[in-house]
Design a protein around this motif. Sequence first.
Motif, PDB file in Angstrom:
ATOM      1  N   GLN A  67      44.808  34.794  36.063  1.00  0.00           N
ATOM      2  CA  GLN A  67      43.721  34.225  36.840  1.00  0.00           C
ATOM      3  C   GLN A  67      43.767  34.687  38.299  1.00  0.00           C
ATOM      4  OE1 GLN A  67      41.180  32.721  35.827  1.00  0.00           O
ATOM      5  NE2 GLN A  67      40.269  31.792  37.656  1.00  0.00           N
ATOM      6  N   ILE A  68      44.968  34.748  38.862  1.00  0.00           N
ATOM      7  CA  ILE A  68      45.121  35.213  40.242  1.00  0.00           C
ATOM      8  C   ILE A  68      44.670  36.668  40.359  1.00  0.00           C
ATOM      9  CG2 ILE A  68      46.828  35.755  42.031  1.00  0.00           C
ATOM     10  CD1 ILE A  68      48.396  33.272  40.994  1.00  0.00           C
ATOM     11  N   THR A  80      50.628  41.033  38.149  1.00  0.00           N
ATOM     12  CA  THR A  80      50.473  40.201  39.346  1.00  0.00           C
ATOM     13  C   THR A  80      51.798  39.979  40.056  1.00  0.00           C
ATOM     14  OG1 THR A  80      48.519  39.043  38.505  1.00  0.00           O
ATOM     15  CG2 THR A  80      49.767  37.941  40.226  1.00  0.00           C
ATOM     16  N   TYR A 100      47.264  25.469  38.645  1.00  0.00           N
ATOM     17  CA  TYR A 100      48.194  25.968  37.631  1.00  0.00           C
ATOM     18  C   TYR A 100      49.382  25.032  37.433  1.00  0.00           C
ATOM     19  CZ  TYR A 100      50.221  27.458  42.068  1.00  0.00           C
ATOM     20  OH  TYR A 100      50.708  27.468  43.351  1.00  0.00           O
ATOM     21  N   LYS A 124      40.835  36.859  40.310  1.00  0.00           N
ATOM     22  CA  LYS A 124      40.201  36.436  41.559  1.00  0.00           C
ATOM     23  C   LYS A 124      40.324  37.505  42.636  1.00  0.00           C
ATOM     24  CE  LYS A 124      40.502  31.411  41.035  1.00  0.00           C
ATOM     25  NZ  LYS A 124      40.975  30.143  41.656  1.00  0.00           N
ATOM     26  N   ASP A 125      41.353  38.322  42.558  1.00  0.00           N
ATOM     27  CA  ASP A 125      41.601  39.328  43.591  1.00  0.00           C
ATOM     28  C   ASP A 125      41.428  40.739  43.043  1.00  0.00           C
ATOM     29  OD1 ASP A 125      42.306  40.078  46.221  1.00  0.00           O
ATOM     30  OD2 ASP A 125      44.346  40.500  45.583  1.00  0.00           O
ATOM     31  N   CYS A 178      49.011  34.002  36.354  1.00  0.00           N
ATOM     32  CA  CYS A 178      49.040  35.344  36.933  1.00  0.00           C
ATOM     33  C   CYS A 178      47.768  36.114  36.596  1.00  0.00           C
ATOM     34  CB  CYS A 178      50.278  36.102  36.453  1.00  0.00           C
ATOM     35  SG  CYS A 178      51.769  35.779  37.434  1.00  0.00           S
TER      36      CYS A 178
END
Length: 467
Positions: free
Chosen positions: A401-402, A362, A279, A405-406, A399
């Motif tokens: 993308q994070i 996020t 990022y 992933k989670d 944010c």
Amino acid sequence: MTLLKREEWQGFVRDVDWSYRYVDDEAVYPEWHSGTGKVPRQAWQAWEESYKVSYPEYVATQHEKEAAAYAVKAALQRSSAFDSLTEGWKSATKMHFGGAAVAEYAAVLAELKMARFGLAGSWRNMAVFGHLDEMRHAAVTTFFGHEFISRDPQYDWTQKTFHTNNWVAIALRNLFDTMMSSANVVDIALQLPLVFETGFTNLQFVALAADALASGDVNFANMISWASARALSALTGTSMDYYTPLEHRKQSYREFMEEWIIDQFIRTLEHYGLRKPWYWDEFMRGLDVWQHALHMGFWVWRPTLWWRPMGAVSPDERAWLAEKYPAWEQVFGDKWDVIIDNINAGNVPATVPETLPWLCSTCHLPCCNATQSRNGTWRVRDIQLSYDGRIYHFCTKACRQIFWKDRSGVNHQTLVDRFLAGQIQPMDVGGVLGYMGLTPEVMGDDPDYEAWTRDYTGRLAEGIVGR
């Protein structure tokens, strides 16, 4: 051992390890704690830390540091330095005390986790000293903040912040829990000592202390250094670009980040064979926007804070901002013009919103990062994601993308989520402020509206600085 020279015994005691006969290795170092799948186990056999110290040496060194810190505190008790400081400096310390003190205790737990589940004896040994460091930092920071409660009740938030449901506290808890509590020790090592300490903590330590020294208060500079140990870069940017008196600003936040991050942090990553974060480009673009957008958000939602944010956009201050950030006037100037005109018309209530800010799912910070469209108009990005029958909102693509992933562990409700779920009663401004633990004597407000609006009185703001 006392008869041996230090170099003859330290290598042995710092790298003690053993083999297990009654349990297997996985039982002692489970993947979810030790991150054994992150780095090959055999690679740890050659690991060597650069911080080599014995316990007597550690105690002696830290004793000197603490003696100096408490000497600063004693000097402040005897002097009138606190009374002569601008509200900007006081607000900066309130932000950092509240955001740092209890977070230090979370760092204690992170270091202890590395001391138990680290995959090399020397790493575990080093983490023991790390946990002692964090414990001391927490104690000193809370001790300093407590000193000023009798002068200003907002300093009580030094210890109170993380025990409230204030929206800033929720965002910080979300960050530090993810970084220090729920991560395995390899991820902790990357996120805490390498990224956060090197990339952010040290920036705040140097930047705020340098600005304080420039204002002529050496003792207060040292106090800020202690207090700045764990504050977020967004808060530091606000302090550097707005809360620091104009005559004492040596660098903009972006200039300082470019000097320390791009130059030193990137060299550190290269030294360890690491690539820049995925990022990175968005992060660099954000240096022109994020702190300015958050500053405006802090000011607009000032009743929800435990410090007193000043607007700090007088003509001279705006000229400085425009010089350091060429697009500032075009992106933010006319919004401040509207605020200034309302204040000078005696309509301060019009500058306080009647709704909550929309918070990122996020980072839990307001989705207020502005961009310029091709015709130069203001555009706040609302980056969305549909998941499991719901639309989530984010402040940046990173944010989002994070979060993606989670997504299997999505369970952190923002303040807005809690409000819409009916957890906050009554469902009005008073209910929200009460839920966040804010009482009239600590609610934030601009300490001096006239200081940055008086030069616009009686004329349109664009007649001075242009829209």
